[in-house]
Design a protein around this motif. Sequence first.
Motif, mmCIF file in Angstrom:
data_model
loop_
_atom_site.group_PDB
_atom_site.id
_atom_site.type_symbol
_atom_site.label_atom_id
_atom_site.label_comp_id
_atom_site.label_asym_id
_atom_site.label_seq_id
_atom_site.Cartn_x
_atom_site.Cartn_y
_atom_site.Cartn_z
ATOM 1 N N VAL A 102 0.876 -1.168 0.000
ATOM 2 C CA VAL A 102 0.000 0.000 0.000
ATOM 3 C C VAL A 102 0.910 1.213 0.000
ATOM 4 O O VAL A 102 1.879 1.239 0.747
ATOM 5 N N HIS A 103 0.650 2.197 -0.840
ATOM 6 C CA HIS A 103 1.518 3.365 -0.860
ATOM 7 C C HIS A 103 0.717 4.628 -0.684
ATOM 8 O O HIS A 103 -0.463 4.670 -0.958
ATOM 9 N N MET A 104 1.413 5.647 -0.207
ATOM 10 C CA MET A 104 0.709 6.856 0.200
ATOM 11 C C MET A 104 1.319 8.086 -0.449
ATOM 12 O O MET A 104 2.532 8.187 -0.592
ATOM 13 N N MET A 105 0.453 8.991 -0.860
ATOM 14 C CA MET A 105 0.911 10.300 -1.298
ATOM 15 C C MET A 105 0.631 11.275 -0.170
ATOM 16 O O MET A 105 -0.517 11.502 0.183
ATOM 17 N N PHE A 106 1.707 11.847 0.393
ATOM 18 C CA PHE A 106 1.553 12.696 1.564
ATOM 19 C C PHE A 106 1.042 14.078 1.168
ATOM 20 O O PHE A 106 1.290 14.546 0.061
ATOM 21 N N GLN A 107 0.355 14.700 2.117
ATOM 22 C CA GLN A 107 -0.201 16.025 1.829
ATOM 23 C C GLN A 107 0.895 17.031 1.497
ATOM 24 O O GLN A 107 0.747 17.852 0.602
ATOM 25 N N SER A 108 2.032 16.929 2.212
ATOM 26 C CA SER A 108 3.152 17.830 1.935
ATOM 27 C C SER A 108 4.014 17.287 0.798
ATOM 28 O O SER A 108 5.047 17.855 0.495
ATOM 29 N N TYR A 109 3.597 16.170 0.220
ATOM 30 C CA TYR A 109 4.292 15.437 -0.852
ATOM 31 C C TYR A 109 5.521 14.693 -0.339
ATOM 32 O O TYR A 109 5.876 13.675 -0.884
ATOM 33 N N ALA A 110 6.189 15.233 0.718
ATOM 34 C CA ALA A 110 7.334 14.557 1.341
ATOM 35 C C ALA A 110 8.362 14.087 0.319
ATOM 36 O O ALA A 110 8.869 12.977 0.391
ATOM 37 N N LEU A 111 8.677 14.944 -0.642
ATOM 38 C CA LEU A 111 9.732 14.598 -1.598
ATOM 39 C C LEU A 111 11.080 14.741 -0.909
ATOM 40 O O LEU A 111 11.262 15.615 -0.070
ATOM 41 N N PHE A 112 12.028 13.873 -1.266
ATOM 42 C CA PHE A 112 13.352 13.935 -0.651
ATOM 43 C C PHE A 112 14.140 15.076 -1.293
ATOM 44 O O PHE A 112 14.448 15.019 -2.485
ATOM 45 N N VAL A 165 8.320 13.317 8.370
ATOM 46 C CA VAL A 165 7.402 12.881 7.317
ATOM 47 C C VAL A 165 8.190 12.303 6.139
ATOM 48 O O VAL A 165 7.744 11.372 5.473
ATOM 49 N N LEU A 166 9.418 12.817 5.915
ATOM 50 C CA LEU A 166 10.254 12.252 4.853
ATOM 51 C C LEU A 166 10.639 10.816 5.194
ATOM 52 O O LEU A 166 10.656 9.935 4.327
ATOM 53 N N GLU A 167 10.940 10.579 6.465
ATOM 54 C CA GLU A 167 11.262 9.218 6.890
ATOM 55 C C GLU A 167 10.060 8.306 6.726
ATOM 56 O O GLU A 167 10.179 7.152 6.302
ATOM 57 N N GLU A 168 8.897 8.835 7.056
ATOM 58 C CA GLU A 168 7.677 8.045 6.888
ATOM 59 C C GLU A 168 7.465 7.700 5.416
ATOM 60 O O GLU A 168 7.093 6.580 5.074
ATOM 61 N N ALA A 169 7.731 8.688 4.548
ATOM 62 C CA ALA A 169 7.590 8.441 3.119
ATOM 63 C C ALA A 169 8.549 7.335 2.681
ATOM 64 O O ALA A 169 8.188 6.456 1.900
ATOM 65 N N ALA A 170 9.776 7.371 3.204
ATOM 66 C CA ALA A 170 10.761 6.350 2.854
ATOM 67 C C ALA A 170 10.285 4.974 3.304
ATOM 68 O O ALA A 170 10.377 3.995 2.560
ATOM 69 N N MET A 171 9.744 4.906 4.522
ATOM 70 C CA MET A 171 9.274 3.624 5.028
ATOM 71 C C MET A 171 8.075 3.137 4.239
ATOM 72 O O MET A 171 7.927 1.952 3.968
ATOM 73 N N ASP A 172 7.220 4.068 3.834
ATOM 74 C CA ASP A 172 6.057 3.719 3.026
ATOM 75 C C ASP A 172 6.491 3.119 1.695
ATOM 76 O O ASP A 172 5.805 2.292 1.111
ATOM 77 N N LEU A 173 7.681 3.555 1.223
ATOM 78 C CA LEU A 173 8.177 3.069 -0.067
ATOM 79 C C LEU A 173 9.054 1.833 0.088
ATOM 80 O O LEU A 173 9.745 1.438 -0.845
ATOM 81 N N GLY A 174 9.061 1.242 1.270
ATOM 82 C CA GLY A 174 9.744 -0.039 1.423
ATOM 83 C C GLY A 174 11.033 -0.018 2.197
ATOM 84 O O GLY A 174 11.717 -1.030 2.274
ATOM 85 N N ALA A 175 11.406 1.137 2.771
ATOM 86 C CA ALA A 175 12.650 1.195 3.530
ATOM 87 C C ALA A 175 12.379 0.881 4.996
ATOM 88 O O ALA A 175 11.428 1.401 5.573
ATOM 89 N N GLY A 176 13.223 0.027 5.583
ATOM 90 C CA GLY A 176 13.144 -0.200 7.024
ATOM 91 C C GLY A 176 13.624 1.045 7.743
ATOM 92 O O GLY A 176 14.192 1.939 7.121
#
Lengths: 357, 271
Positions: free
Chosen positions: A79-89, B164-175
């Motif tokens: 399951v994947h999520m698109m964050f409200q702030s987008y949370a781009l690296f 939130v960036l860490e959460e995004a990373a974990m959501d994309l499969g990173a431990g």
Amino acid sequence: MADTLLEARGLTRRFGAALALDALDLAIRPGEFFALLGGSGSGKSTLLRLIAGLDAPDGGALFLDGRDITADPPWARPVHMMFQSYALFPHMSVAENVGYGLRRVGVARGEQARRIAEALALVKLDGLGARRPHHLSGGQRQRVALARSLVMRPRLLLLDEPLAALDAGLREQTGFELRALQRQTGAAFVMVTHDQEEALALADRIAVLEGGRLVQVGTPEEVYWRPATAFVARFLGAANIVEPATLPLKPQVAGAAAYALRPEYIRLTRIGGASDSDLRAIRPSDHRTLGHEETGPNRVMGVVREAAFRGDSTLFVVALEAGGALRVTVHADDPMPEMGERVALAWDPDDLAPLAA
Amino acid sequence: MKRGRVGSWGLALGLGFLWVPVLLLVGFAFSADRIPFQWGGVSLRWFAALAANERLIEAAWLSIRIAAGAATLAMLIGGAAGFALARWGGFGGRVLLGGLIGAPLVLPEVVTGLSLLLTFVALEALTGWPEGRGALTVLLAHGTLGAAYVAVVVQARLAGGERVLEEAAMDLGAGPFTAFCTVTLPLMVPALAAGWLLAFTLSLDDLVVASFVSGPEGTTLPMVLFSALRLGLTPEVNALGAVILLLAGALVGLAMLLLRARRVEGQGEGG
């Protein structure tokens, strides 16, 4: 279970003494566009985070394809999520952002490059792979975030207020594109939003949340025309909530679904299952006629008190002779009443939606 | 208008107050006269004498090595502490740690130096380590001091949306570990580097703490200079001052550049 992709059973989440989600049950079908609609504090974002695995429930369970995923960490959920702030690296290029998930699951390099290009093409960002996120516009960032999730080919994509950070002009267009992407990819989209227009426009089905509970789940037409409660009716656009105190509704024949409204009659039909509770919702646009004919069925008389021009229609507040006031809209092509004019309002009985308390 | 003039006079006065003595020192470093505060024409002889003074060079080299080691130690400890303070909002004793970690910033150096000396002595009596006082104890002392600075810098830089960036990373499969290494750590690098440089300069010019905890093998540059003051100064010291000023200035400038680059990037992120 074949037509259920994700199921929540008795999902509960507490934050201290506050109950964010109250034993919530929900079923999401494969490939549907599902909107979680609610105000702030309704628990809609909490629900999204629980589905993504970013937060753990205090009770209840989540099933994906019938498999219990309640204890699965976020990185193990398809399951994947698109964050409200987008949370781009910020320290990675667009292509590196999009490829992040592919690298984590060990996709071969050539395949990575191919899928990144494919995902960027899908969101119409071809050729921007080398840019850094902070060199992109808000709309482009939103697309990168979308591509980063879609490149993983999720069966379920979570979108947290996907249009909230965009300019008004960009919202409608992006909304249509979201729908197109959803049809193209066949993934189920679950979108959190506080904007009822967005939910009505995009979703196949809408769940209205209030205080951590599901108040109503249905198609946009169902929740709009047949709101289950006064809250839903109010939340989905300004409906008239008719109370017996305002309108003297009385059963004409005991047990029958007919009510007397002096001096005329408004007939009410029973909607499947719903009891004849006290409240009724009438959409401002639902009156069938606005004239001067005093006799006829489903007719009330009133005086125009306020008028508000709204472009393609005008909103009138009509003070009823029977007490209370109703808000009605008149289309720009139709004859407009004057301020202070005495008018008759009539409805199709089917347009009066009974509400649970 | 009048106010603007008063302001610029104030600014000139303030800058002069801060920098005139320093500029004087740099100026006299180029003086040919034997007496450090007497002008005798332009000359580079004291720089040459400095280059030939092995005792000074050795002390400077030791100081640089101690500073590098202490800064690295400070970066590791302070970085971890700053991360913990910024990230785990609610752990027990957070407020206490937050207050204590900054204590070396305000504690008199004499107190810090004395307490560190007592610690090292007691530690040696109990465990036999560290053996005696010297370069190692100075390094450890400076590392502790520097950690406070690094922690403050890292905490301030991490206050943004890294979670939130860490959460995004974990959501994309990173431990959690992968997410930290690929997302959080790269974002911390500018703050860590800036903190390292701060700790480095701090160690390089510390005299008080070093005097307390140092031993025979640990005579740092400021200690040599200070003892030279009692024996009589030569303009070599002026030359050395000019060199150190250049070095420290370059490092602080680099630290500021790094921090600013980070901030600009953060703004580009757009909330």
